[in-house]
Design a protein around this motif. Structure first.
Motif, PDB file in Angstrom:
ATOM      1  N   ILE A   1     -65.145  -7.128  29.722  1.00 53.77           N
ATOM      2  CA  ILE A   1     -65.402  -7.380  31.173  1.00 53.77           C
ATOM      3  C   ILE A   1     -63.923  -6.189  32.013  1.00 53.77           C
ATOM      4  CG2 ILE A   1     -65.167  -9.488  30.299  1.00 53.77           C
ATOM      5  CD1 ILE A   1     -62.268  -9.609  31.005  1.00 53.77           C
ATOM      6  N   VAL A   2     -64.134  -6.555  33.323  1.00 50.55           N
ATOM      7  CA  VAL A   2     -63.413  -5.078  34.305  1.00 50.55           C
ATOM      8  C   VAL A   2     -62.309  -6.676  35.035  1.00 50.55           C
ATOM      9  CG1 VAL A   2     -63.472  -4.070  36.457  1.00 50.55           C
ATOM     10  CG2 VAL A   2     -65.200  -3.609  34.708  1.00 50.55           C
ATOM     11  N   THR A   3     -61.298  -6.642  35.181  1.00 53.47           N
ATOM     12  CA  THR A   3     -60.305  -7.227  35.741  1.00 53.47           C
ATOM     13  C   THR A   3     -59.507  -6.034  36.954  1.00 53.47           C
ATOM     14  OG1 THR A   3     -58.228  -6.086  34.723  1.00 53.47           O
ATOM     15  CG2 THR A   3     -59.231  -8.376  33.946  1.00 53.47           C
ATOM     16  N   VAL A   4     -59.575  -6.433  37.838  1.00 50.68           N
ATOM     17  CA  VAL A   4     -59.054  -5.614  39.409  1.00 50.68           C
ATOM     18  C   VAL A   4     -57.633  -5.756  38.898  1.00 50.68           C
ATOM     19  CG1 VAL A   4     -59.086  -5.990  41.575  1.00 50.68           C
ATOM     20  CG2 VAL A   4     -60.810  -6.484  40.653  1.00 50.68           C
ATOM     21  N   ASN A   5     -57.321  -3.757  39.424  1.00 49.47           N
ATOM     22  CA  ASN A   5     -55.985  -3.739  39.523  1.00 49.47           C
ATOM     23  C   ASN A   5     -55.523  -3.416  40.615  1.00 49.47           C
ATOM     24  OD1 ASN A   5     -53.396  -2.926  39.298  1.00 49.47           O
ATOM     25  ND2 ASN A   5     -54.193  -1.127  37.697  1.00 49.47           N
ATOM     26  N   LYS A   6     -56.271  -2.299  41.876  1.00 49.29           N
ATOM     27  CA  LYS A   6     -55.525  -2.595  43.002  1.00 49.29           C
ATOM     28  C   LYS A   6     -56.671  -3.087  43.947  1.00 49.29           C
ATOM     29  CE  LYS A   6     -51.758   0.715  41.432  1.00 49.29           C
ATOM     30  NZ  LYS A   6     -50.609   2.583  41.681  1.00 49.29           N
ATOM     31  N   VAL A   7     -56.727  -3.219  45.260  1.00 44.91           N
ATOM     32  CA  VAL A   7     -57.849  -3.010  45.943  1.00 44.91           C
ATOM     33  C   VAL A   7     -56.776  -2.337  47.231  1.00 44.91           C
ATOM     34  CG1 VAL A   7     -59.061  -4.448  47.820  1.00 44.91           C
ATOM     35  CG2 VAL A   7     -58.229  -5.047  45.355  1.00 44.91           C
ATOM     36  N   TYR A   8     -57.657  -1.597  47.782  1.00 41.54           N
ATOM     37  CA  TYR A   8     -57.524  -1.038  48.922  1.00 41.54           C
ATOM     38  C   TYR A   8     -58.193  -1.222  49.686  1.00 41.54           C
ATOM     39  CZ  TYR A   8     -53.957   1.660  46.337  1.00 41.54           C
ATOM     40  OH  TYR A   8     -53.077   1.923  45.322  1.00 41.54           O
ATOM     41  N   LYS A   9     -58.291  -1.512  50.957  1.00 41.97           N
ATOM     42  CA  LYS A   9     -59.154  -2.003  52.166  1.00 41.97           C
ATOM     43  C   LYS A   9     -58.698  -1.530  53.631  1.00 41.97           C
ATOM     44  CE  LYS A   9     -59.303  -6.964  50.944  1.00 41.97           C
ATOM     45  NZ  LYS A   9     -59.418  -8.713  51.898  1.00 41.97           N
ATOM     46  N   LYS A  10     -59.859  -0.862  54.304  1.00 45.88           N
ATOM     47  CA  LYS A  10     -60.257  -0.607  55.620  1.00 45.88           C
ATOM     48  C   LYS A  10     -60.219  -1.449  56.283  1.00 45.88           C
ATOM     49  CE  LYS A  10     -59.239   3.839  53.631  1.00 45.88           C
ATOM     50  NZ  LYS A  10     -58.319   4.444  53.829  1.00 45.88           N
ATOM     51  N   LEU A  11     -59.576  -1.172  57.738  1.00 45.01           N
ATOM     52  CA  LEU A  11     -60.400  -2.250  58.628  1.00 45.01           C
ATOM     53  C   LEU A  11     -61.983  -1.844  59.289  1.00 45.01           C
ATOM     54  CD1 LEU A  11     -56.756  -2.426  60.811  1.00 45.01           C
ATOM     55  CD2 LEU A  11     -58.142  -3.837  59.336  1.00 45.01           C
ATOM     56  N   ARG A  12     -61.663  -0.671  59.321  1.00 42.70           N
ATOM     57  CA  ARG A  12     -63.094  -0.396  59.368  1.00 42.70           C
ATOM     58  C   ARG A  12     -64.272   1.032  59.011  1.00 42.70           C
ATOM     59  NH1 ARG A  12     -64.934  -0.920  64.347  1.00 42.70           N
ATOM     60  NH2 ARG A  12     -66.372   0.938  64.557  1.00 42.70           N
TER      61      ARG A  12
ATOM     62  N   ALA B   1     -54.020  -6.256  46.661  1.00 40.01           N
ATOM     63  CA  ALA B   1     -55.135  -6.971  45.305  1.00 40.01           C
ATOM     64  C   ALA B   1     -54.319  -8.526  45.024  1.00 40.01           C
ATOM     65  CB  ALA B   1     -54.253  -6.264  44.064  1.00 40.01           C
ATOM     66  N   SER B   2     -52.590  -8.548  45.502  1.00 38.00           N
ATOM     67  CA  SER B   2     -51.818 -10.273  45.387  1.00 38.00           C
ATOM     68  C   SER B   2     -52.510 -10.795  46.168  1.00 38.00           C
ATOM     69  CB  SER B   2     -51.067  -9.615  45.250  1.00 38.00           C
ATOM     70  OG  SER B   2     -49.821  -8.876  46.319  1.00 38.00           O
ATOM     71  N   SER B   3     -53.035 -10.371  47.023  1.00 36.83           N
ATOM     72  CA  SER B   3     -53.032 -11.187  48.437  1.00 36.83           C
ATOM     73  C   SER B   3     -54.303 -11.766  48.378  1.00 36.83           C
ATOM     74  CB  SER B   3     -53.129 -10.356  49.857  1.00 36.83           C
ATOM     75  OG  SER B   3     -54.213  -9.775  50.462  1.00 36.83           O
ATOM     76  N   LEU B   4     -55.552 -11.321  47.095  1.00 38.91           N
ATOM     77  CA  LEU B   4     -56.805 -12.328  47.365  1.00 38.91           C
ATOM     78  C   LEU B   4     -56.982 -13.599  46.989  1.00 38.91           C
ATOM     79  CD1 LEU B   4     -58.890  -8.973  46.019  1.00 38.91           C
ATOM     80  CD2 LEU B   4     -58.637  -9.764  48.244  1.00 38.91           C
ATOM     81  N   ALA B   5     -57.518 -14.305  47.552  1.00 40.67           N
ATOM     82  CA  ALA B   5     -57.632 -15.595  47.162  1.00 40.67           C
ATOM     83  C   ALA B   5     -58.489 -15.651  45.517  1.00 40.67           C
ATOM     84  CB  ALA B   5     -58.260 -16.674  47.882  1.00 40.67           C
ATOM     85  N   PRO B   6     -58.345 -16.249  44.774  1.00 42.19           N
ATOM     86  CA  PRO B   6     -58.686 -16.788  43.451  1.00 42.19           C
ATOM     87  C   PRO B   6     -60.312 -16.388  43.405  1.00 42.19           C
ATOM     88  CG  PRO B   6     -57.181 -18.588  43.546  1.00 42.19           C
ATOM     89  CD  PRO B   6     -57.206 -17.664  44.972  1.00 42.19           C
ATOM     90  N   ALA B   7     -61.051 -16.880  44.488  1.00 44.50           N
ATOM     91  CA  ALA B   7     -62.594 -16.661  44.323  1.00 44.50           C
ATOM     92  C   ALA B   7     -62.716 -15.104  44.543  1.00 44.50           C
ATOM     93  CB  ALA B   7     -62.861 -17.382  45.363  1.00 44.50           C
ATOM     94  N   GLU B   8     -62.080 -14.760  45.739  1.00 40.64           N
ATOM     95  CA  GLU B   8     -62.595 -13.313  45.936  1.00 40.64           C
ATOM     96  C   GLU B   8     -62.024 -12.050  44.724  1.00 40.64           C
ATOM     97  OE1 GLU B   8     -61.359 -12.506  50.149  1.00 40.64           O
ATOM     98  OE2 GLU B   8     -59.171 -13.332  48.972  1.00 40.64           O
ATOM     99  N   ILE B   9     -60.987 -12.710  43.587  1.00 42.86           N
ATOM    100  CA  ILE B   9     -61.148 -11.215  42.647  1.00 42.86           C
ATOM    101  C   ILE B   9     -62.065 -12.243  41.756  1.00 42.86           C
ATOM    102  CG2 ILE B   9     -59.056 -11.233  40.577  1.00 42.86           C
ATOM    103  CD1 ILE B   9     -57.225 -12.868  42.279  1.00 42.86           C
ATOM    104  N   ALA B  10     -62.258 -13.394  41.429  1.00 40.97           N
ATOM    105  CA  ALA B  10     -63.571 -13.776  40.178  1.00 40.97           C
ATOM    106  C   ALA B  10     -64.553 -13.097  40.757  1.00 40.97           C
ATOM    107  CB  ALA B  10     -64.170 -15.345  40.420  1.00 40.97           C
TER     108      ALA B  10
END
Length: 343
Positions: A270-281, A240-249
């Motif tokens: 409204i919804v605000t992002v807290n945690k984002v867990y990405k997968k490479l695949r 989450a903290s590494s996302l660009a402002p545009a991605e968060i929006a």
């Protein structure tokens, strides 16, 4: 000058009581202590010098002195010499705030060289293994938590545990450093033998095809370990903290829109992002918080909020939390969305 009567025994491994007796005896040999002092002075003087390989990539010259000294005076003196050289280096050539735990990095490197090269028949295989252990286990594995603590306690900053450029640098330099160290010791061991500093003539220090295979194998093993950890770290850490402002929006807008479409959100929520867990695949899992807006809420500002920002906005009231999946890492396609009201 005081010289201790020592045996000329060579040991296959350091796992011997006599090996450590001989290593400890070096502390009582004035000639060896003078030699250690010379090695310490050279290490401190050469610490900032390096052989340039490419942009921001160089081989530190001091490690040749470190390896040669540890081979001659053994692990006991090596520990003391490493502690002294690290302290003197910080005092004479400071490059930042002094942080005591860094001394263990210096000690570990010297100790590994000594365990592989002291009082033994030095071979190219031993040299390669010693350099690999230092580059991988000391410079990558051991150094990481110490750097994390240093950044947190001294600099008051966050430290990225997985620093790919630093790791690649250590792995890329490992084969070249090994070859150069073998060539260096090939020259120095016969000289040290003539001065009765070592008990091996260096006749076994020959670079053969099997050493090339060993270099390649260790490089592949190191790269595989790093690659595996990178995938694990990427898939499990909070992005989450590494996302660009545009991605968060974009994520906030997609989650808010989908929640409203499914009837999971009430008007003005409204919804605000807290945690984002990405997968490479695979897909991206998002944990979020639901807030109720008020007439005083700055809609443009809150659209780019993370949950930590929303907490500081007095115009918002927390009403719930939930999770969702962004299919194929797209903020526009949301599935499996659930919302749990605040109890």
């Amino acid at each position: 000058m005081n010289r201790v009567n020592k045996s000329a025994a060579l040991y296959a491994t350091p796992f011997s009581k006599d090996y450590w007796k001989d290593a400890a005896a070096e502390l009582r040999d004035t000639r060896m202590l003078v030699f250690a002092a010379l090695m310490i002075a050279l290490r401190v003087a050469l610490k900032s010098l390096g052989i340039p390989i490419a942009a921001d990539l160089k081989i530190n010259i001091a490690f040749f002195v470190n390896a040669f000294g540890a081979m001659v005076f053994g692990p006991v003196v090596a520990i003391v010499a490493a502690a002294i050289s690290d302290t003197l280096g910080c005092l004479l050539f400071p490059s930042g705030a002094y942080f005591f735990p860094f001394i263990f990095i210096e000690i570990a490197g010297s100790l590994i060289f000594a365990l592989f090269l002291y009082r033994t028949r030095v071979t190219a295989t031993r040299v390669i293994l010693s350099r690999f252990c230092i580059d991988f286990f000391v410079n990558i594995v051991m150094n990481t938590p110490i750097m994390w603590v240093y950044y947190k306690m001294v600099l008051g900053k966050s430290y990225t545990i997985f620093q790919l450029p630093r790791i690649i640098k250590n792995l890329a330099l490992f084969p070249l450093e090994s070859v150069l160290l073998i060539l260096f010791l090939t020259v120095m061991i016969p000289i040290a033998y003539r001065f009765h500093l070592v008990y091996d003539k260096g006749e076994s220090l020959r670079f053969q095809k099997r050493q090339i295979v060993l270099l390649a194998t260790l490089f592949v093993i190191g790269a595989a370990c790093v690659g595996g950890y990178y995938v694990y770290n990427y898939n499990t850490k909070n992005h989450a903290s590494s996302l660009a402002p545009a991605e968060i929006a974009a994520m906030n807008a997609a989650l808010t829109g989908d929640g409203q479409a499914q009837g999971l959100l009430e008007e003005g929520q409204i919804v605000t992002v807290n945690k984002v867990y990405k997968k490479l695949r695979g897909d991206t899992t998002v944990e979020f918080t639901v807030y109720q807006t008020s007439p005083e809420t700055d809609q443009a500002a809150v659209s780019g909020y993370l949950e930590k920002n929303a907490k500081e906005d007095a115009t918002l009231t927390k009403t719930g939390s939930g999770s969702a999946v962004l299919v194929l890492d797209s903020a526009e396609d949301v599935t499996g969305m659930t919302v749990k009201p605040v109890e």
